[in-house]
Design a protein around this motif. Structure first.
Motif, PDB file in Angstrom:
ATOM      1  N   PRO A   1       0.807  -1.205   0.000  1.00 44.64           N
ATOM      2  CA  PRO A   1       0.000   0.000   0.000  1.00 44.64           C
ATOM      3  C   PRO A   1       0.845   1.262   0.000  1.00 44.64           C
ATOM      4  O   PRO A   1       1.899   1.327   0.615  1.00 44.64           O
ATOM      5  CB  PRO A   1      -0.809  -0.129   1.294  1.00 44.64           C
ATOM      6  CG  PRO A   1      -0.002  -1.008   2.169  1.00 44.64           C
ATOM      7  CD  PRO A   1       0.698  -1.960   1.249  1.00 44.64           C
ATOM      8  N   ASN A   2       0.324   2.266  -0.661  1.00 48.95           N
ATOM      9  CA  ASN A   2       1.017   3.558  -0.699  1.00 48.95           C
ATOM     10  C   ASN A   2       0.286   4.511   0.236  1.00 48.95           C
ATOM     11  O   ASN A   2      -0.820   4.939  -0.039  1.00 48.95           O
ATOM     12  CB  ASN A   2       1.018   4.100  -2.136  1.00 48.95           C
ATOM     13  CG  ASN A   2       1.765   5.407  -2.234  1.00 48.95           C
ATOM     14  OD1 ASN A   2       2.556   5.746  -1.366  1.00 48.95           O
ATOM     15  ND2 ASN A   2       1.522   6.138  -3.304  1.00 48.95           N
ATOM     16  N   LEU A   3       0.899   4.815   1.388  1.00 43.90           N
ATOM     17  CA  LEU A   3       0.240   5.628   2.400  1.00 43.90           C
ATOM     18  C   LEU A   3       0.414   7.109   2.065  1.00 43.90           C
ATOM     19  O   LEU A   3       1.188   7.812   2.683  1.00 43.90           O
ATOM     20  CB  LEU A   3       0.805   5.304   3.785  1.00 43.90           C
ATOM     21  CG  LEU A   3       0.735   3.834   4.192  1.00 43.90           C
ATOM     22  CD1 LEU A   3       1.351   3.640   5.561  1.00 43.90           C
ATOM     23  CD2 LEU A   3      -0.689   3.326   4.177  1.00 43.90           C
ATOM     24  N   SER A   4      -0.335   7.559   1.083  1.00 39.74           N
ATOM     25  CA  SER A   4      -0.199   8.959   0.660  1.00 39.74           C
ATOM     26  C   SER A   4      -1.548   9.539   0.272  1.00 39.74           C
ATOM     27  O   SER A   4      -1.652  10.271  -0.697  1.00 39.74           O
ATOM     28  CB  SER A   4       0.779   9.060  -0.516  1.00 39.74           C
ATOM     29  OG  SER A   4       0.325   8.271  -1.599  1.00 39.74           O
ATOM     30  N   SER A   5      -2.622   9.175   0.987  1.00 40.64           N
ATOM     31  CA  SER A   5      -3.941   9.694   0.673  1.00 40.64           C
ATOM     32  C   SER A   5      -4.007  11.187   0.976  1.00 40.64           C
ATOM     33  O   SER A   5      -3.385  11.682   1.910  1.00 40.64           O
ATOM     34  CB  SER A   5      -5.007   8.948   1.488  1.00 40.64           C
ATOM     35  OG  SER A   5      -5.048   7.583   1.135  1.00 40.64           O
TER      36      SER A   5
ATOM     37  N   TYR B   1      -7.993   0.798   6.151  1.00 40.74           N
ATOM     38  CA  TYR B   1      -9.021   0.285   5.229  1.00 40.74           C
ATOM     39  C   TYR B   1      -8.480   0.228   3.803  1.00 40.74           C
ATOM     40  O   TYR B   1      -8.685  -0.761   3.088  1.00 40.74           O
ATOM     41  CB  TYR B   1     -10.258   1.174   5.293  1.00 40.74           C
ATOM     42  CG  TYR B   1     -11.337   0.794   4.304  1.00 40.74           C
ATOM     43  CD1 TYR B   1     -12.289  -0.172   4.614  1.00 40.74           C
ATOM     44  CD2 TYR B   1     -11.397   1.386   3.043  1.00 40.74           C
ATOM     45  CE1 TYR B   1     -13.269  -0.526   3.703  1.00 40.74           C
ATOM     46  CE2 TYR B   1     -12.371   1.043   2.125  1.00 40.74           C
ATOM     47  CZ  TYR B   1     -13.308   0.083   2.464  1.00 40.74           C
ATOM     48  OH  TYR B   1     -14.278  -0.280   1.561  1.00 40.74           O
ATOM     49  N   VAL B   2      -7.777   1.294   3.381  1.00 40.19           N
ATOM     50  CA  VAL B   2      -7.195   1.307   2.026  1.00 40.19           C
ATOM     51  C   VAL B   2      -6.175   0.181   1.871  1.00 40.19           C
ATOM     52  O   VAL B   2      -6.116  -0.486   0.834  1.00 40.19           O
ATOM     53  CB  VAL B   2      -6.547   2.681   1.746  1.00 40.19           C
ATOM     54  CG1 VAL B   2      -5.877   2.693   0.381  1.00 40.19           C
ATOM     55  CG2 VAL B   2      -7.582   3.785   1.837  1.00 40.19           C
ATOM     56  N   ALA B   3      -5.384  -0.054   2.934  1.00 36.74           N
ATOM     57  CA  ALA B   3      -4.401  -1.144   2.894  1.00 36.74           C
ATOM     58  C   ALA B   3      -5.098  -2.497   2.803  1.00 36.74           C
ATOM     59  O   ALA B   3      -4.618  -3.407   2.102  1.00 36.74           O
ATOM     60  CB  ALA B   3      -3.518  -1.091   4.132  1.00 36.74           C
ATOM     61  N   ALA B   4      -6.231  -2.653   3.497  1.00 40.19           N
ATOM     62  CA  ALA B   4      -6.977  -3.915   3.425  1.00 40.19           C
ATOM     63  C   ALA B   4      -7.466  -4.175   2.006  1.00 40.19           C
ATOM     64  O   ALA B   4      -7.488  -5.322   1.538  1.00 40.19           O
ATOM     65  CB  ALA B   4      -8.154  -3.887   4.407  1.00 40.19           C
TER      66      ALA B   4
ATOM     67  N   ASP C   1      -3.103  -4.769   8.677  1.00 40.47           N
ATOM     68  CA  ASP C   1      -3.450  -3.661   7.783  1.00 40.47           C
ATOM     69  C   ASP C   1      -3.215  -2.311   8.447  1.00 40.47           C
ATOM     70  O   ASP C   1      -2.901  -1.333   7.765  1.00 40.47           O
ATOM     71  CB  ASP C   1      -4.925  -3.763   7.351  1.00 40.47           C
ATOM     72  CG  ASP C   1      -5.213  -5.007   6.544  1.00 40.47           C
ATOM     73  OD1 ASP C   1      -4.364  -5.373   5.715  1.00 40.47           O
ATOM     74  OD2 ASP C   1      -6.280  -5.624   6.739  1.00 40.47           O
ATOM     75  N   VAL C   2      -3.376  -2.231   9.760  1.00 34.20           N
ATOM     76  CA  VAL C   2      -3.296  -0.933  10.446  1.00 34.20           C
ATOM     77  C   VAL C   2      -1.929  -0.665  11.069  1.00 34.20           C
ATOM     78  O   VAL C   2      -1.657   0.468  11.463  1.00 34.20           O
ATOM     79  CB  VAL C   2      -4.388  -0.817  11.537  1.00 34.20           C
ATOM     80  CG1 VAL C   2      -5.772  -0.948  10.926  1.00 34.20           C
ATOM     81  CG2 VAL C   2      -4.193  -1.849  12.631  1.00 34.20           C
ATOM     82  N   ILE C   3      -1.074  -1.687  11.187  1.00 29.22           N
ATOM     83  CA  ILE C   3       0.194  -1.485  11.902  1.00 29.22           C
ATOM     84  C   ILE C   3       1.072  -0.450  11.203  1.00 29.22           C
ATOM     85  O   ILE C   3       1.657   0.436  11.846  1.00 29.22           O
ATOM     86  CB  ILE C   3       0.942  -2.834  12.090  1.00 29.22           C
ATOM     87  CG1 ILE C   3       2.235  -2.614  12.855  1.00 29.22           C
ATOM     88  CG2 ILE C   3       1.191  -3.521  10.761  1.00 29.22           C
ATOM     89  CD1 ILE C   3       2.053  -2.087  14.238  1.00 29.22           C
ATOM     90  N   ALA C   4       1.185  -0.517   9.865  1.00 27.74           N
ATOM     91  CA  ALA C   4       2.016   0.467   9.152  1.00 27.74           C
ATOM     92  C   ALA C   4       1.447   1.874   9.261  1.00 27.74           C
ATOM     93  O   ALA C   4       2.191   2.815   9.576  1.00 27.74           O
ATOM     94  CB  ALA C   4       2.185   0.050   7.691  1.00 27.74           C
ATOM     95  N   PRO C   5       0.140   2.098   9.020  1.00 24.92           N
ATOM     96  CA  PRO C   5      -0.391   3.459   9.205  1.00 24.92           C
ATOM     97  C   PRO C   5      -0.235   3.979  10.628  1.00 24.92           C
ATOM     98  O   PRO C   5       0.033   5.176  10.822  1.00 24.92           O
ATOM     99  CB  PRO C   5      -1.872   3.309   8.835  1.00 24.92           C
ATOM    100  CG  PRO C   5      -1.931   2.128   7.936  1.00 24.92           C
ATOM    101  CD  PRO C   5      -0.877   1.210   8.431  1.00 24.92           C
TER     102      PRO C   5
END
Length: 607
Positions: A2-6, A276-279, A291-295
């Protein structure tokens, strides 16, 4: 990965908190606070984590459990009552059944029959309550490739004010897709914030509960995933928990002692929405711990300081999460393989059918789509750029593709990843329901008499054309066979090649480049999972990074990927021989040292 850049939309009146002065719900955004758009879907966090709401929800769960138990017990009692009535009225003393009484029991006027009907109604009511409860928790919205392409063509319509945004039909509360146990963990994080006197619920509170869950949540899968995440990074419980607790205790206690209610912080809302986006990216039906550990680590300011202390960069965090996802996929494949082994009759019938319909293909080819369904192949790390080129070429009408590249670039692995996509129905319409068959050229050459290889190949191609749903594949094809395949323009034919073909015969060439650093690590992680199962060992992050960097010091012409995989395999074999379970960077360096003669301390310094 996932790209955490929303890009988040934040309410200017409440500054994304959803409440004015942490008390009244913001009349501008309606308590939403912030959210992000995925095309026309607006994602926000709407699960109220105030103590009063938590108590109400817990009371409702207890009430629902009691009602469901009573309804189920009444329904079971109704069936018992029916059996008692049938035993007294529909069974003769000699054991014979009165069929008329058995079929017309519903017309009888008896208390036991009435109780049966009441019990049946109770079961139906319980079913309706369960269905309504499930509808409140919708699964993650997963999109196949063709659905995503259709979505990309839609025109994005974004409201220009929060009042319009509140009434948008495509608003979605991501909390509806969170696992119920994970929601309970978030509620415990609220309790922890109250205990510490913090005005906001931070990602640090959630991580603390995940690492040290209360007794009732001691063995939940989310805490296990987080523990495994830090274990892969060689950060154990005794290292991180004391530092995390010390960091939280250093925060200022700003929550009023009387009637104080913490609110969800902006950074936690962003992390949960990104979860949620990562899921969605990971293909999970529910949002889970991995799914939530990285964010949490990336958005939490307090956790960022801990990450700096442990030298955890965003890349290391996301790589490790992707490693956990690959391990999960490997576990699912193992279970699928076990189940498929029990379906022996079905497999024999399918094999017999294929032998009659396509005897040559069945004899000379290997169906890798069937092998993936059976779980016989390992985890495939996708090469998005190469797969997108294939999808684009097929969508443009090309049916015969050459995947060209250097040795070790992953040309054949890209075809296997394509087969996995086909099994998951995550491909363009032209490739849906296809089967990828790999032709064994050596076997075809050795068998079939004195007939030239090209003619044998044409017979196989003709059978594939008749079957209609076949994608024929040859590893490292020769120019002569490609010349023969080019005659069948309607055949889906994908092949790999290292030699340069003449321009007249080249066809559509898909260049597969060497994997970049992210792809290289994930491929090594997938291989490490297989070695862990085979040799009963456990790799950590630094072990894989050391193998990759050491392989980078290769001689010209060698593949970094193949060299790193060979290093991991040699290390796993040596560790298994010495009963060493945990493989770290020094273990890998010692294995390289035994092979090259270079002192392992020098190898560690070099990498």
């Amino acid at each position: 990965m996932p790209n955490l850049s929303s890009q988040f939309v934040i309410c200017p009146k409440c500054n994304g908190r959803g409440r004015i002065n942490d008390k009244l719900i913001c009349n501008e955004c309606g308590g939403i606070g912030l959210g992000t758009f995925i095309k026309n879907d607006f994602l926000y966090w709407g699960y109220d984590l105030t103590p009063a709401k938590i108590i109400v929800r817990q009371s409702r769960r207890i009430f629902d459990a009691i009602v469901l138990t009573l309804l189920t017990a009444t329904g079971a009692g109704g069936f018992v009552s029916l059996l008692l009535w049938l035993g007294a009225n529909a069974v003769a003393p000699n054991g014979q059944m009165y069929l008329g009484q058995l079929l017309t029991f519903w017309r009888e006027q008896d208390a036991k029959i009435l109780f049966f009907w009441a019990g049946l109604l109770c079961l139906l009511f319980a079913y309706v309550r369960l269905r309504r409860a499930q509808e409140r928790f919708r699964p993650v919205k997963l999109l196949k490739y063709w659905q995503w392409q259709k979505l990309q063509k839609q025109v994005q319509r974004v409201p220009n004010n929060w009042r319009e945004l509140r009434s948008l039909r495509t608003n979605f509360d991501v909390a509806q897709s969170f696992d119920k146990v994970l929601l309970t963990i978030l509620e415990q994080a609220c309790v922890l914030a109250v205990v510490h006197g913090h005005r906001e619920i931070l990602p640090a509170h959630v991580l603390d509960v995940l690492l040290e869950p209360p007794a009732k949540l001691r063995k939940n899968k989310h805490s296990r995933a987080v523990t495994e995440f830090f274990t892969r990074l060689d950060i154990y419980h005794g290292k991180i928990v004391p530092k995390l607790k010390s960091a939280m205790e250093s925060l200022e206690k700003t929550l009023p002692e009387t009637y104080g209610t913490p609110v969800v912080s902006l950074e936690l809302k962003k992390a949960l929405i990104e979860g949620y986006v990562a899921a969605r990216s990971n293909g999970h039906q529910r949002v889970v711990g991995q799914d939530v550990i990285a964010p949490l680590l990336i958005y939490g300011q307090l956790l960022q300081r801990l990450c700096d202390e442990f030298s955890l960069t965003p890349a290391r965090i996301e790589h490790t999460v992707a490693w956990l996802n690959a391990a999960e996929i490997a576990a699912r494949k193992k279970l699928r393989r076990y189940r498929r082994q029990r379906q022996r009759l079905y497999k024999r019938m399918q094999r017999a059918t294929n032998a009659v319909a396509t005897p040559l293909l069945n004899h000379f080819c290997t169906d890798i789509t069937d092998a993936i369904r059976a779980g016989r192949l390992g985890v495939h790390i996708e090469r998005p750029a190469a797969l997108e080129k294939i999808f684009t070429a097929v969508s443009e009408g090309n049916r015969q593709l050459i995947l060209a590249g250097e040795r070790g670039s992953g040309r054949y692995e890209t075809i296997e990843a394509l087969a996995e996509r086909i099994v998951n129905d995550d491909v363009p319409a032209a490739l849906r329901n296809k089967k990828i068959l790999v032709l064994d050229v050596d076997k075809l050459t050795a068998e079939g008499g004195e007939m030239p290889l090209e003619k044998k190949f044409l017979v196989v191609i003709n059978e594939a054309l008749i079957a209609g749903d076949i994608i024929l594949t040859i590893r490292d094809i020769s120019e002569e066979l490609w010349r023969a395949a080019a005659q069948a323009q309607k055949l889906f034919f994908f092949t790999t090649a290292t030699e340069k073909f003449s321009p007249a015969l080249a066809g559509c060439i898909i260049e597969v480049a060497q994997p970049n650093q992210d792809e290289l690590f994930l491929i090594l992680a997938a291989q490490a999972i297989a070695f862990e199962e085979e040799y009963t060992v456990l790799f950590n992050y630094e072990a894989l990074a050391t193998a990759a960097r050491a392989a980078g010091e290769r001689q010209e012409g060698e593949s970094v990927l193949n060299g790193a995989i060979e290093i991991l395999k040699t290390t796993a074999q040596q560790a298994a021989a010495t009963a060493e379970k945990k493989i770290s960077a020094p273990t890998v360096a010692k294995a390289i040292s035994q092979k090259t003669g270079v002192p392992y301390t020098k190898i560690l310094k070099a990498v």
